[in-house]
Write an enzyme that holds these catalytic residues in place. Structure first.
Site, PDB file in Angstrom:
ATOM      1  N   ASP A 192       0.872  -1.168   0.000  1.00 60.64           N
ATOM      2  CA  ASP A 192       0.000   0.000   0.000  1.00 60.64           C
ATOM      3  C   ASP A 192       0.908   1.216   0.000  1.00 60.64           C
ATOM      4  O   ASP A 192       1.573   1.498   1.003  1.00 60.64           O
ATOM      5  CB  ASP A 192      -0.909  -0.005   1.228  1.00 60.64           C
ATOM      6  CG  ASP A 192      -1.866   1.174   1.265  1.00 60.64           C
ATOM      7  OD1 ASP A 192      -1.663   2.140   0.506  1.00 60.64           O
ATOM      8  OD2 ASP A 192      -2.812   1.144   2.076  1.00 60.64           O
ATOM      9  N   TYR A 237      -9.764  15.405 -10.545  1.00 57.37           N
ATOM     10  CA  TYR A 237      -9.025  14.668 -11.556  1.00 57.37           C
ATOM     11  C   TYR A 237      -7.992  15.586 -12.214  1.00 57.37           C
ATOM     12  O   TYR A 237      -6.830  15.210 -12.388  1.00 57.37           O
ATOM     13  CB  TYR A 237      -9.983  14.115 -12.606  1.00 57.37           C
ATOM     14  CG  TYR A 237      -9.352  13.152 -13.581  1.00 57.37           C
ATOM     15  CD1 TYR A 237      -9.380  11.785 -13.346  1.00 57.37           C
ATOM     16  CD2 TYR A 237      -8.722  13.594 -14.757  1.00 57.37           C
ATOM     17  CE1 TYR A 237      -8.803  10.893 -14.246  1.00 57.37           C
ATOM     18  CE2 TYR A 237      -8.149  12.724 -15.642  1.00 57.37           C
ATOM     19  CZ  TYR A 237      -8.196  11.362 -15.389  1.00 57.37           C
ATOM     20  OH  TYR A 237      -7.623  10.480 -16.274  1.00 57.37           O
ATOM     21  N   LYS A 296      -3.836  14.846 -12.051  1.00 58.74           N
ATOM     22  CA  LYS A 296      -3.008  14.569 -13.223  1.00 58.74           C
ATOM     23  C   LYS A 296      -1.997  15.677 -13.483  1.00 58.74           C
ATOM     24  O   LYS A 296      -0.874  15.420 -13.933  1.00 58.74           O
ATOM     25  CB  LYS A 296      -3.905  14.351 -14.439  1.00 58.74           C
ATOM     26  CG  LYS A 296      -4.826  13.134 -14.299  1.00 58.74           C
ATOM     27  CD  LYS A 296      -4.062  11.870 -13.915  1.00 58.74           C
ATOM     28  CE  LYS A 296      -4.956  10.670 -13.780  1.00 58.74           C
ATOM     29  NZ  LYS A 296      -4.220   9.434 -13.388  1.00 58.74           N
TER      30      LYS A 296
END
Length: 308
Positions: free
Chosen positions: A78, A178, A182
């Site tokens: 993780d 988003y 990015k």
């Protein structure tokens, strides 16, 4: 498995963080095809699935790496947990004594973002979770892995994102969260280039095009062998590419003795195919980001002539 068309990475050691499926799996397999030892990490294992609840596992990816000609080693990790990431890097150091390629491909956000939903209406918990998975994981992994990568000159760090720096600068990407995620990854590559470039290593950002990942194929109700059936629903899907295409881009970068010329920059699978001469599995060279700018975004009819 077909032989890689890329130069050899024999004896190189790579860590592909986030290699369970999609681009990460394609990258791991192509590095294996080039002869590398590849540590593949993620949270989906044969013993248990992540919240994705999908069948792909890191053990499957490691097997594909080995079948391709490399050595695949699956390590459940993780990447939000610094203790687990440190243990992973300590293991690579103990077993290999070096790290030549670090690919930060951790994502995990497909079920978290909402299309064209403004920040005040977007689910806040999901948005913040997306940022943690997409940004914090990369920072944690770089923090622990870079001292090992810098032990030997010539190391390569690849930050995998969605969109080139030019495209994302001028284009709103899906949602506030988003878009931020990015763009942050693009900036990470730029910053890492400043920090590791003078120390003999290279950092860069890399984006695939429209990826025919396992999740995307399922979304369109097709398989890799009949993916063109989806064109009746989404004609622009004709520009799509397999995860192995961006994998070949990474393999080419890893084998390039002059890769430092790309330090701190933003690259795409289609652009690197022109640079290095590799193709996708079907022999084509899709150039998705040029296609988006020149055909899809202006609203022109789908036509990939000259773009793949």
């Amino acid at each position: 498995m077909p032989e890689s068309t890329i130069g050899s990475s024999q004896n190189k050691v790579a860590l592909v963080a986030g290699a369970t499926r999609g681009a990460g799996r394609g990258i791991a397999v192509e590095l294996g095809a080039a002869g590398a030892t590849v540590y593949v990490t993620g949270r989906s294992t044969r013993a248990g699935r992540s919240e994705y609840d999908r069948p792909e596992t890191i053990e499957d990816t490691a097997d594909l790496v080995t079948e391709a000609g490399g050595r695949g080693i699956a390590v459940p990790t993780d990447h939000l947990d610094p203790v687990q990431v440190k243990a992973l890097v300590d293991r690579i150091a103990a077993e290999q004594g070096r790290l030549d390629v670090l690919v930060n491909d951790i994502w995990g956000g497909e079920k978290l973002f909402e299309w064209d939903v403004p920040v005040w209406e977007h689910d806040l918990d999901k948005g913040l979770r997306l940022l943690r998975l997409a940004v914090d994981t990369h920072a944690v992994t770089s923090h622990h892995a870079l001292p090992l990568l810098l032990r030997h000159p010539g190391g390569l760090v690849v930050e995998v994102t969605d969109g080139t720096a030019d495209y994302n600068r001028d284009t709103y990407r899906v949602s506030f969260f988003y878009d931020l995620a990015k763009t942050a990854v693009l900036r990470m590559a730029f910053a890492l280039g400043h920090e590791i470039g003078p120390r003999g290593a290279t950092a860069l950002a890399l984006t695939p095009g429209w990826l025919r990942s396992e999740i995307m194929l399922d979304e369109f109700g097709v398989k890799e062998d009949n993916w063109r059936d989806a064109l009746t629903r989404v004609p622009h899907f004709a520009i799509s590419e397999t995860p192995r295409y961006v994998g070949r881009a990474v393999a080419a970068l890893a084998a390039d003795p002059r890769v430092s010329r790309f330090n701190g920059t933003s690259l795409s699978s289609g652009g690197l195919a022109r640079e290095y001469g590799f193709t996708d599995l079907d022999g084509s060279r899709p150039d998705a980001w040029r296609y988006l700018v020149e055909v899809q975004d202006p609203g022109k009819p789908a036509d990939v002539t000259g773009y793949r």
